[in-house]
Write a protein that holds these residues in place. Structure first.
Motif, PDB file in Angstrom:
ATOM      1  N   LEU A 192       0.721  -1.121   0.052  1.00 27.29           N
ATOM      2  CA  LEU A 192       0.203  -0.028   0.009  1.00 27.29           C
ATOM      3  C   LEU A 192       0.859   1.313   0.015  1.00 27.29           C
ATOM      4  CD1 LEU A 192      -2.752  -0.936   2.652  1.00 27.29           C
ATOM      5  CD2 LEU A 192      -2.709  -1.119   0.285  1.00 27.29           C
ATOM      6  N   PRO A 193       0.547   2.279  -0.715  1.00 29.30           N
ATOM      7  CA  PRO A 193       1.207   3.514  -0.430  1.00 29.30           C
ATOM      8  C   PRO A 193       1.236   4.168   0.728  1.00 29.30           C
ATOM      9  CG  PRO A 193      -0.774   4.020  -1.694  1.00 29.30           C
ATOM     10  CD  PRO A 193      -0.782   2.449  -1.680  1.00 29.30           C
ATOM     11  N   VAL A 194       2.160   4.803   1.201  1.00 26.81           N
ATOM     12  CA  VAL A 194       2.359   5.421   2.492  1.00 26.81           C
ATOM     13  C   VAL A 194       1.522   6.767   2.626  1.00 26.81           C
ATOM     14  CG1 VAL A 194       3.942   6.276   4.351  1.00 26.81           C
ATOM     15  CG2 VAL A 194       4.685   4.364   2.888  1.00 26.81           C
ATOM     16  N   SER A 236      16.422   2.070 -14.705  1.00 23.21           N
ATOM     17  CA  SER A 236      16.559   3.254 -13.789  1.00 23.21           C
ATOM     18  C   SER A 236      16.164   3.000 -12.383  1.00 23.21           C
ATOM     19  CB  SER A 236      15.471   4.462 -14.177  1.00 23.21           C
ATOM     20  OG  SER A 236      13.935   3.947 -13.833  1.00 23.21           O
ATOM     21  N   PRO A 237      16.696   3.455 -11.357  1.00 22.25           N
ATOM     22  CA  PRO A 237      16.544   2.976 -10.090  1.00 22.25           C
ATOM     23  C   PRO A 237      15.088   3.186  -9.633  1.00 22.25           C
ATOM     24  CG  PRO A 237      18.065   4.553 -10.008  1.00 22.25           C
ATOM     25  CD  PRO A 237      17.561   4.396 -11.224  1.00 22.25           C
ATOM     26  N   GLU A 238      14.298   4.031 -10.311  1.00 19.76           N
ATOM     27  CA  GLU A 238      12.891   4.213  -9.917  1.00 19.76           C
ATOM     28  C   GLU A 238      12.022   2.932 -10.376  1.00 19.76           C
ATOM     29  OE1 GLU A 238      14.377   6.534 -11.183  1.00 19.76           O
ATOM     30  OE2 GLU A 238      14.347   8.473 -10.583  1.00 19.76           O
ATOM     31  N   ILE A 260       9.952  -0.088  -8.282  1.00 18.44           N
ATOM     32  CA  ILE A 260       8.512  -0.137  -8.929  1.00 18.44           C
ATOM     33  C   ILE A 260       8.386  -1.823  -9.023  1.00 18.44           C
ATOM     34  CG2 ILE A 260       6.995  -0.450 -10.838  1.00 18.44           C
ATOM     35  CD1 ILE A 260       7.638   2.457 -11.390  1.00 18.44           C
ATOM     36  N   LYS A 261       9.448  -2.379  -9.595  1.00 20.02           N
ATOM     37  CA  LYS A 261       9.363  -3.880  -9.822  1.00 20.02           C
ATOM     38  C   LYS A 261       9.483  -4.719  -8.583  1.00 20.02           C
ATOM     39  CE  LYS A 261      11.457  -4.421 -14.381  1.00 20.02           C
ATOM     40  NZ  LYS A 261      10.519  -5.042 -14.977  1.00 20.02           N
ATOM     41  N   ARG A 262      10.292  -4.164  -7.608  1.00 24.30           N
ATOM     42  CA  ARG A 262      10.303  -4.728  -6.221  1.00 24.30           C
ATOM     43  C   ARG A 262       9.213  -4.589  -5.321  1.00 24.30           C
ATOM     44  NH1 ARG A 262      13.538  -7.732  -8.343  1.00 24.30           N
ATOM     45  NH2 ARG A 262      15.575  -8.179  -7.521  1.00 24.30           N
ATOM     46  N   LEU A 292       7.756   1.180  -4.825  1.00 24.27           N
ATOM     47  CA  LEU A 292       7.287   2.449  -5.574  1.00 24.27           C
ATOM     48  C   LEU A 292       5.958   2.061  -6.226  1.00 24.27           C
ATOM     49  CD1 LEU A 292      10.077   4.504  -7.039  1.00 24.27           C
ATOM     50  CD2 LEU A 292       8.817   5.080  -4.953  1.00 24.27           C
ATOM     51  N   VAL A 293       5.080   2.957  -6.237  1.00 27.57           N
ATOM     52  CA  VAL A 293       3.860   2.670  -6.719  1.00 27.57           C
ATOM     53  C   VAL A 293       3.469   3.852  -7.695  1.00 27.57           C
ATOM     54  CG1 VAL A 293       2.298   2.998  -5.101  1.00 27.57           C
ATOM     55  CG2 VAL A 293       1.206   1.694  -6.812  1.00 27.57           C
ATOM     56  N   ARG A 294       2.835   3.775  -8.975  1.00 34.73           N
ATOM     57  CA  ARG A 294       2.450   4.843  -9.615  1.00 34.73           C
ATOM     58  C   ARG A 294       0.919   5.032  -9.377  1.00 34.73           C
ATOM     59  NH1 ARG A 294       5.102   6.918 -13.534  1.00 34.73           N
ATOM     60  NH2 ARG A 294       6.328   5.157 -13.988  1.00 34.73           N
ATOM     61  N   GLN A 295       0.560   6.254  -8.931  1.00 32.01           N
ATOM     62  CA  GLN A 295      -0.835   6.765  -9.009  1.00 32.01           C
ATOM     63  C   GLN A 295      -1.138   8.018  -9.529  1.00 32.01           C
ATOM     64  OE1 GLN A 295      -1.733   6.467  -4.703  1.00 32.01           O
ATOM     65  NE2 GLN A 295      -2.419   4.421  -4.869  1.00 32.01           N
ATOM     66  N   GLU A 296      -1.931   8.119 -10.524  1.00 31.76           N
ATOM     67  CA  GLU A 296      -2.274   9.356 -11.234  1.00 31.76           C
ATOM     68  C   GLU A 296      -1.005  10.214 -11.804  1.00 31.76           C
ATOM     69  OE1 GLU A 296      -4.510  11.929  -8.400  1.00 31.76           O
ATOM     70  OE2 GLU A 296      -6.128  10.551  -8.416  1.00 31.76           O
ATOM     71  N   GLY A 297      -0.268   9.409 -12.323  1.00 34.89           N
ATOM     72  CA  GLY A 297       1.017   9.656 -13.025  1.00 34.89           C
ATOM     73  C   GLY A 297       2.186  10.004 -12.240  1.00 34.89           C
ATOM     74  N   LYS A 298       2.195   9.756 -11.088  1.00 29.35           N
ATOM     75  CA  LYS A 298       3.193  10.066  -9.950  1.00 29.35           C
ATOM     76  C   LYS A 298       3.393   8.870  -9.194  1.00 29.35           C
ATOM     77  CE  LYS A 298       2.113  14.975  -8.942  1.00 29.35           C
ATOM     78  NZ  LYS A 298       1.643  16.062  -8.020  1.00 29.35           N
ATOM     79  N   LEU A 299       4.800   8.856  -8.719  1.00 28.67           N
ATOM     80  CA  LEU A 299       5.406   7.818  -8.094  1.00 28.67           C
ATOM     81  C   LEU A 299       5.377   8.017  -6.507  1.00 28.67           C
ATOM     82  CD1 LEU A 299       8.539   6.972 -10.218  1.00 28.67           C
ATOM     83  CD2 LEU A 299       6.218   5.676 -10.124  1.00 28.67           C
ATOM     84  N   TYR A 300       4.892   7.038  -5.540  1.00 30.77           N
ATOM     85  CA  TYR A 300       4.766   7.097  -4.324  1.00 30.77           C
ATOM     86  C   TYR A 300       5.367   6.013  -3.622  1.00 30.77           C
ATOM     87  CZ  TYR A 300       1.250  10.813  -5.294  1.00 30.77           C
ATOM     88  OH  TYR A 300       0.588  12.224  -5.884  1.00 30.77           O
ATOM     89  N   PRO A 301       5.893   6.052  -2.520  1.00 33.28           N
ATOM     90  CA  PRO A 301       6.526   5.003  -1.797  1.00 33.28           C
ATOM     91  C   PRO A 301       5.616   4.205  -1.291  1.00 33.28           C
ATOM     92  CG  PRO A 301       6.763   7.082  -0.465  1.00 33.28           C
ATOM     93  CD  PRO A 301       6.539   7.469  -1.730  1.00 33.28           C
TER      94      PRO A 301
END
Length: 470
Positions: free
Chosen positions: A145-147, A174-176, A180-182, A185-194
């Motif tokens: 879940l995103p923080v 890329s590190p990002e 994401i693969k690990r 990070l998760v993408r929501q509405e075009g932005k990355l969140y931890p």
């Protein structure tokens, strides 16, 4: 099951883990009770009881009842996979016992209703209990879940780059994208969140967002918690916590000391360090991080070491099958810790711990499920046999009723057993050549603050003497 076991169950009465129904119980009622038990601690459902008298009443058609039990198991969502029912003759009538094991892998519903056992009744699962159970059994992953309230910038990207640069098979990514693969990070509405996993592993200040994600380490002088202890609150991302706990253990675990023929000092920790490392890493990797009111607790007592983790054992793992069963509620955290080189500690499991304590002739670890978590207890070496050579110790980690670390033991040994009137920083540095001088200065300052030593002189000419005990 045997006849007497059924009679004993009926004699003792219904409970959270025991229920019974008549011989013609409908499928829905059987399904409801089995699902409630599966969402609790498991249990035994006895069929063929005269409910009015709670006495054996029997089943008219055991084959038809077996079909109803199967239909009930299939009516549960997801279908409940349990052992075949036992058919038992009790008081000249045929009865049936259904065993629902504890630690089932899912959260179960009947007609969209989620139930659990509360005392001797089937009750709806409270929302908070439902959420906790979903996390515990892996139906919903808290770590993915995103923080809440966190941004990508709240991660320490220097640590992320250091981690990703050492991965094999990830060239050009890329590190990002690696995070994401690990699952960090998760993408929501075009932005990355931890995610929670990403924050725990790489956060600049994980405890700001995930309270209770720290480790409390303490050494007590006796066999129980007391007013005199050494404590360290260990915060930061999980890899840093593991390393800091290892340092605490090395500093705080007692050592047996022997002198060889050439006067070389040999030492052995009271617990095998590899075994304790394994238990610490497992606690960090597998605890329930959705519980934010408590953290991991590592307590050293005079007779044992305890590691207590918030949350029950995950999925199908129980105290009885913990050696052989494998299940992780935090797969992303486990993967990243493995990438970072902790795989040797994660891979062996509890069987490796058992082999190590057996090799060191220590008692078998004790695994206990508590009201809110799980505890493993390691006990130190029992009294040596009469024909075995004793391993002399300095002060056993305690001096005048106060816990001391091994470097402080060396300092007191230098003053008391070796009968030196004073000790300097240089003397202790020679006794502990691999320890930084600032660490030794803090050890002396701690002994002075607790009234064990007295500092004499200033700066380069300073030295320490034992304070007379009243």
């Amino acid at each position: 099951m045997q006849e007497q076991e059924i009679l004993d169950l009926l004699e003792n009465g219904r409970s959270e883990t025991v229920e019974w129904l008549p011989g013609r119980a409908p499928v829905e009622e059987i399904a409801t009770t089995m699902a409630a038990m599966a969402n609790a601690r498991g249990g035994t459902l006895v069929l063929g009881v005269t409910v009015r008298t709670n006495k054996p009443g029997g089943i008219d058609d055991p084959e038809a009842m077996s079909d109803r039990v199967l239909a009930a198991a299939l009516a549960i969502q997801p279908p409940l996979i349990i052992p075949l029912p036992d058919v038992i003759k009790v008081k000249d009538v045929v009865m049936m016992a259904i065993q629902v094991p504890r630690g089932m892998p899912h959260v179960y519903a009947v007609d969209g209703r989620y139930l659990t056992r509360v005392g001797e009744k089937n009750e709806p699962l409270a929302p908070l209990h439902m959420r906790r159970l979903l996390f515990e059994r892996g139906d919903v992953s808290f770590e993915s879940l995103p923080v809440r309230g966190a941004r990508k910038e709240d991660l320490d990207w220097d640590q992320v780059v250091m981690y990703t640069s050492k991965l094999t098979g990830m060239g050009g990514i890329s590190p990002e994208l690696v995070l994401i693969k690990r699952g960090c990070l998760v993408r929501q509405e075009g932005k990355l969140y931890p995610t929670n996993a990403g924050m725990l592993l790489f956060g600049r200040d994980p405890q700001q967002f995930l309270r209770g994600s720290e480790i409390t380490a303490a050494r007590f002088a006796g066999k129980e918690m007391g007013d005199v202890f050494l404590r360290q609150d260990i915060n930061g991302p999980l890899p840093q916590q593991i390393r800091r706990v290892e340092t605490f253990l090395i500093d705080s675990m007692r050592k047996g000391v022997q002198l060889s023929g050439n006067m070389a000092r040999s030492e052995e920790f009271e617990y095998p360090l590899q075994a304790v490392r394994e238990l610490v890493v497992n606690a960090v990797a597998h605890r329930d991080y959705s519980i934010q009111g408590d953290g991991i607790r590592l307590y050293l007592f005079s007779d044992r070491l305890e590691i207590t983790s918030p949350g029950g054992l995950p999925g199908p793992v129980t105290v009885d099958n913990i050696v052989d069963e494998r299940f992780s509620r935090n797969t992303a955290i486990v993967q990243v810790l493995s990438d970072m080189g902790f795989i040797e500690r994660l891979g062996y499991g509890v069987d490796r711990v058992l082999a190590l304590v057996n090799e060191h002739r220590l008692p078998r670890p004790v695994f206990t499920e508590t009201a809110g978590g799980f505890r493993v207890s390691l006990y130190n070496r029992p009294e040596a046999a009469e024909d075995a050579p004793a391993e002399p110790q300095l002060f056993g980690g305690v001096f005048r009723g106060q816990p001391i670390n091994r470097r402080q033991e060396y300092a007191l040994d230098f003053l008391i057993n070796q009968k030196n009137p004073r000790i300097t920083n240089k003397d202790l540095q020679e006794l502990c050549p691999d320890v930084h001088s600032e660490t030794l200065r803090r050890d002396f300052a701690d002994l002075v603050s607790r009234g064990i030593l007295v500092k004499m002189g200033e700066k380069r000419g300073s030295y320490y003497v034992l304070k007379r005990h009243p």
